[in-house]
Write a protein that holds these residues in place. Sequence first.
Motif, PDB file in Angstrom:
ATOM      1  N   ILE A 183       9.772  12.047  -9.167  1.00  0.00           N
ATOM      2  CA  ILE A 183       8.452  13.248  -9.921  1.00  0.00           C
ATOM      3  C   ILE A 183       9.889  14.108 -11.203  1.00  0.00           C
ATOM      4  O   ILE A 183      10.552  14.653 -10.660  1.00  0.00           O
ATOM      5  CB  ILE A 183       7.948  14.171  -8.849  1.00  0.00           C
ATOM      6  N   VAL A 184       9.953  13.081 -12.537  1.00  0.00           N
ATOM      7  CA  VAL A 184       9.978  14.176 -13.430  1.00  0.00           C
ATOM      8  C   VAL A 184       9.703  14.716 -13.922  1.00  0.00           C
ATOM      9  O   VAL A 184       9.008  14.320 -14.820  1.00  0.00           O
ATOM     10  CB  VAL A 184      11.258  13.323 -13.769  1.00  0.00           C
ATOM     11  N   VAL A 214       9.303   4.858  -8.217  1.00  0.00           N
ATOM     12  CA  VAL A 214       9.081   4.552  -7.472  1.00  0.00           C
ATOM     13  C   VAL A 214      10.318   3.807  -6.970  1.00  0.00           C
ATOM     14  O   VAL A 214      10.312   2.956  -6.723  1.00  0.00           O
ATOM     15  CB  VAL A 214       7.836   4.129  -6.712  1.00  0.00           C
ATOM     16  N   PHE A 215      10.530   4.620  -4.966  1.00  0.00           N
ATOM     17  CA  PHE A 215      12.097   4.280  -5.095  1.00  0.00           C
ATOM     18  C   PHE A 215      12.070   3.253  -3.436  1.00  0.00           C
ATOM     19  O   PHE A 215      10.865   4.351  -2.920  1.00  0.00           O
ATOM     20  CB  PHE A 215      13.117   4.752  -4.697  1.00  0.00           C
ATOM     21  N   TRP A 246       0.858  -1.443  -0.186  1.00  0.00           N
ATOM     22  CA  TRP A 246      -0.069  -0.036  -0.062  1.00  0.00           C
ATOM     23  C   TRP A 246       0.391   1.779   0.242  1.00  0.00           C
ATOM     24  O   TRP A 246       0.946   2.370  -0.178  1.00  0.00           O
ATOM     25  CB  TRP A 246      -1.040  -0.019   0.925  1.00  0.00           C
ATOM     26  N   LEU A 247       2.162   1.217   0.759  1.00  0.00           N
ATOM     27  CA  LEU A 247       3.208   2.180   0.262  1.00  0.00           C
ATOM     28  C   LEU A 247       3.615   2.832  -1.475  1.00  0.00           C
ATOM     29  O   LEU A 247       3.179   3.650  -1.169  1.00  0.00           O
ATOM     30  CB  LEU A 247       4.153   1.594   1.101  1.00  0.00           C
ATOM     31  N   ALA A 248       3.236   1.794  -2.137  1.00  0.00           N
ATOM     32  CA  ALA A 248       4.164   2.111  -3.041  1.00  0.00           C
ATOM     33  C   ALA A 248       2.265   2.615  -3.946  1.00  0.00           C
ATOM     34  O   ALA A 248       2.837   3.180  -4.908  1.00  0.00           O
ATOM     35  CB  ALA A 248       4.789   0.787  -4.340  1.00  0.00           C
ATOM     36  N   HIS A 285       0.080   7.424  -6.445  1.00  0.00           N
ATOM     37  CA  HIS A 285      -1.354   8.303  -6.629  1.00  0.00           C
ATOM     38  C   HIS A 285      -1.744   9.090  -5.894  1.00  0.00           C
ATOM     39  O   HIS A 285      -2.399  10.445  -6.551  1.00  0.00           O
ATOM     40  CB  HIS A 285      -2.443   7.015  -5.438  1.00  0.00           C
ATOM     41  N   SER A 286      -0.882   9.940  -4.725  1.00  0.00           N
ATOM     42  CA  SER A 286      -0.872  11.034  -3.858  1.00  0.00           C
ATOM     43  C   SER A 286       0.751  11.501  -4.473  1.00  0.00           C
ATOM     44  O   SER A 286       1.389  12.911  -3.882  1.00  0.00           O
ATOM     45  CB  SER A 286      -0.876  10.437  -2.013  1.00  0.00           C
ATOM     46  N   HIS A 287       1.727  11.028  -5.070  1.00  0.00           N
ATOM     47  CA  HIS A 287       3.147  11.740  -5.511  1.00  0.00           C
ATOM     48  C   HIS A 287       3.492  12.433  -4.446  1.00  0.00           C
ATOM     49  O   HIS A 287       4.247  12.941  -4.084  1.00  0.00           O
ATOM     50  CB  HIS A 287       2.568  12.743  -6.583  1.00  0.00           C
TER      51      HIS A 287
END
Length: 200
Positions: free
Chosen positions: A145-146, A153-154, A101-103, A108-110
């Motif tokens: 975010i680029v 996602v890290f 749920w973290l990723a 979704h939230s950035h």
Amino acid sequence: IADILGNAAERKMANKEIIKLNRLLQFRSAINEMMLKAEDRETILKETCKIAIRYGNFKMAWMGAFSEEVHSLTPITFAGDEDGYFIKIKALTNNYTSEAWLARKAIHSHSFNYCNDIANERPDLPWKEEALKRSYRSAISLPVIVNTKLDSVFTLYISETFFFTQEERNILLEVTSNIAFALEKIELKKLQQQAEIDLK
């Protein structure tokens, strides 16, 4: 005696926090040094994961590429003690985006999302048992975010509970911001090179 014991415990906790912060500062410094030399996206993502293990003392680190078309997150590189984790969690959840749920929230939230106690914070997680088998006790997912778009996602796992305090999160946010900046520079360089080819 109680005061002495209390002071000793406080000193021990303070020393532990200093050691932890020093590790993350070394991690940040090594990332910045690597990005000065890296010339492509693949190298930056791969070396970031390796440095997280070497300097940050994380148990496992991975980068996931997000696809807008199929709305899924796929691991593209990792380092550390993975031990078949990705295969197991995909079998449990059908897709990697549901792995954590973290990723999923990060997508979704950035924004970053973390769990400081995998064993007890979310007892319903299908991948919890596999995480604990590998001594993953805390985890954090940070979006890269680029140019205003989610590039990747890290995600980091560590064998300590309650690891991600405000200071640790701030350092990791700075790291992902620097990664995004380096990726932007590479993207811009590619566009400039293509523009020169088109002009010729």
